[in-house]
Design an enzyme around this catalytic site. Structure first.
Site, PDB file in Angstrom:
ATOM      1  N   HIS A  66       0.825  -1.210   0.000  1.00  0.00           N
ATOM      2  CA  HIS A  66       0.000   0.000   0.000  1.00  0.00           C
ATOM      3  C   HIS A  66       0.860   1.261   0.000  1.00  0.00           C
ATOM      4  O   HIS A  66       0.480   2.276  -0.580  1.00  0.00           O
ATOM      5  CB  HIS A  66      -0.925   0.007   1.218  1.00  0.00           C
ATOM      6  CG  HIS A  66      -1.870  -1.141   1.274  1.00  0.00           C
ATOM      7  ND1 HIS A  66      -1.760  -2.150   2.179  1.00  0.00           N
ATOM      8  CD2 HIS A  66      -2.936  -1.462   0.505  1.00  0.00           C
ATOM      9  CE1 HIS A  66      -2.714  -3.031   1.988  1.00  0.00           C
ATOM     10  NE2 HIS A  66      -3.438  -2.645   0.965  1.00  0.00           N
ATOM     11  N   GLU A 116      -8.782  -2.813  -2.088  1.00  0.00           N
ATOM     12  CA  GLU A 116      -8.729  -3.031  -3.534  1.00  0.00           C
ATOM     13  C   GLU A 116      -7.519  -3.831  -3.993  1.00  0.00           C
ATOM     14  O   GLU A 116      -7.605  -4.581  -4.967  1.00  0.00           O
ATOM     15  CB  GLU A 116      -8.768  -1.697  -4.279  1.00  0.00           C
ATOM     16  CG  GLU A 116      -7.575  -0.801  -4.005  1.00  0.00           C
ATOM     17  CD  GLU A 116      -7.613   0.447  -4.875  1.00  0.00           C
ATOM     18  OE1 GLU A 116      -7.654   0.303  -6.110  1.00  0.00           O
ATOM     19  OE2 GLU A 116      -7.601   1.552  -4.315  1.00  0.00           O
ATOM     20  N   PHE A 117      -6.392  -3.724  -3.295  1.00  0.00           N
ATOM     21  CA  PHE A 117      -5.209  -4.453  -3.752  1.00  0.00           C
ATOM     22  C   PHE A 117      -5.349  -5.949  -3.505  1.00  0.00           C
ATOM     23  O   PHE A 117      -4.763  -6.751  -4.216  1.00  0.00           O
ATOM     24  CB  PHE A 117      -3.951  -3.884  -3.107  1.00  0.00           C
ATOM     25  CG  PHE A 117      -3.731  -2.446  -3.457  1.00  0.00           C
ATOM     26  CD1 PHE A 117      -3.581  -2.055  -4.784  1.00  0.00           C
ATOM     27  CD2 PHE A 117      -3.727  -1.467  -2.479  1.00  0.00           C
ATOM     28  CE1 PHE A 117      -3.418  -0.724  -5.121  1.00  0.00           C
ATOM     29  CE2 PHE A 117      -3.565  -0.131  -2.803  1.00  0.00           C
ATOM     30  CZ  PHE A 117      -3.411   0.238  -4.129  1.00  0.00           C
TER      31      PHE A 117
END
Length: 340
Positions: A66, A116-117
């Site tokens: 992130h 989301e990752f």
């Protein structure tokens, strides 16, 4: 005019592995350095890098993947140290769910992810194993992956061994089932990464704050190092002091998570160059980083010697897996003596 105040944003609600930060506060280590630290908790963990990158908060915690993605998206942040090194991360599930060590057994299943990752990672893995994103149902769970598995809302989900997996093990124990029924398909193995470093938890800074306040950051990290040394030297005493300040963590689950986090705490706080190289490459593979992306980390603000990196990281990971399984069975506080 510059002040001695720093705002610091956690990556989640207070957890067992946040202990060095809170003890640096309660034991006066920040004060010894002339610092006044405001420790903040996020309403939404996904907002952490944006809040720090936009300058609304000075410093905080976030995972490596992130941190890389944040800079690529225009949020200027830099990692200045490591908190939790390479915790095993993967797809968690319960025995009897129809999922096996064969990744393709996830076909037709509901798979949970934090942000989301996580979805991007699962999509890349499904492609690698001859599947399509349509072959599974993605469910965004935030930090509730274990809870959703227990409640049957998902069949599996991405989590880390020392946190969500322990939560599943505690649930199984209450059901009279063996803790070993909590299973993990490790992403580092599935993606052929050679390390679990993409989920290393980092101390990150807003770039402008870092540029204007280098001495503040050095002092902050000195206090964190002193607190980390204290935790590693006497984890039981440190825990008693932590739960006195954070009584909501005074329970069996949190204590067992703390035991499992213990071996992952970075004793040196140094960013590991090899890990950053691997995860930067992984980010490019996932297309969340451009091809010319340069890793956003520095060890410049750590004022003690840098340790040598292990010569065989794959062997280190193998030994850590054995070590963590022993910790699960015995419930002990032990550090792994890794090969040089």
């Amino acid at each position: 005019m510059s002040t001695d105040k720093i705002t610091f944003l956690l990556n989640w609600q207070p957890t067992p592995y946040h202990i060095p930060i809170f003890l640096a506060q309660t034991k006066g280590y920040f004060k010894e350095q002339g610092l006044d630290i405001a420790i903040l908790e996020p309403t939404n963990p996904s907002d952490v890098t944006e809040l720090i990158g936009s300058g609304k908060v000075d410093m905080g915690l976030k995972a490596m993947i992130h941190t890389l993605a944040a800079k690529a998206r225009g949020f200027p942040v830099t990692s200045v140290a490591s908190l939790l090194d390479e915790p095993f991360t993967g797809v968690l599930y319960l025995k009897g769910s129809g999922i096996t060590e064969d990744f393709q057994s996830l076909k037709g299943k509901k798979i949970g992810y934090v942000g989301e990752f996580g979805k991007i990672q699962i999509d890349e893995l499904t492609k690698h194993y001859g599947m399509k994103p349509e072959d599974y149902t993605a469910v965004r769970c935030g930090m509730n992956v274990a809870k959703y598995i227990i409640e049957g809302k998902i069949d599996a989900g991405i989590g880390i061994e020392c946190m969500q997996q322990v939560e599943l093990e505690e649930y199984l124990a209450k059901q009279g089932r063996p803790a070993s029924d909590a299973k993990m398909l490790r992403i580092d193995k599935l993606a052929c990464l050679g390390c679990c470093c993409f989920c290393t938890v980092l101390y990150i800074c807003n770039d402008e704050f870092l540029k204007k306040n280098p001495e503040k950051v050095r002092k902050f990290l000195k206090a964190i190092k002193k607190a980390t040394d204290y935790v590693l030297a006497d984890p039981v005493k440190a825990w008693k002091e932590y739960i006195d300040f954070k009584p909501q963590l005074n329970n069996d689950l949190s204590y067992k998570q703390y035991q499992r986090c213990y071996a992952y705490f970075s004793s040196s706080l140094y960013n590991v160059h090899r890990d950053w190289k691997k995860v930067t490459g992984y980010g490019k593979r996932l297309a969340i980083l451009p091809p010319d992306y340069v890793s956003n980390y520095t060890n410049e603000y750590l004022s003690w010697p840098e340790p040598e990196e292990v010569s065989d990281p794959l062997e280190a990971q193998r030994l850590m897996a054995i070590h963590q399984e022993k910790c699960r069975q015995e419930g002990t506080f032990k550090r792994l003596a890794l090969p040089a």
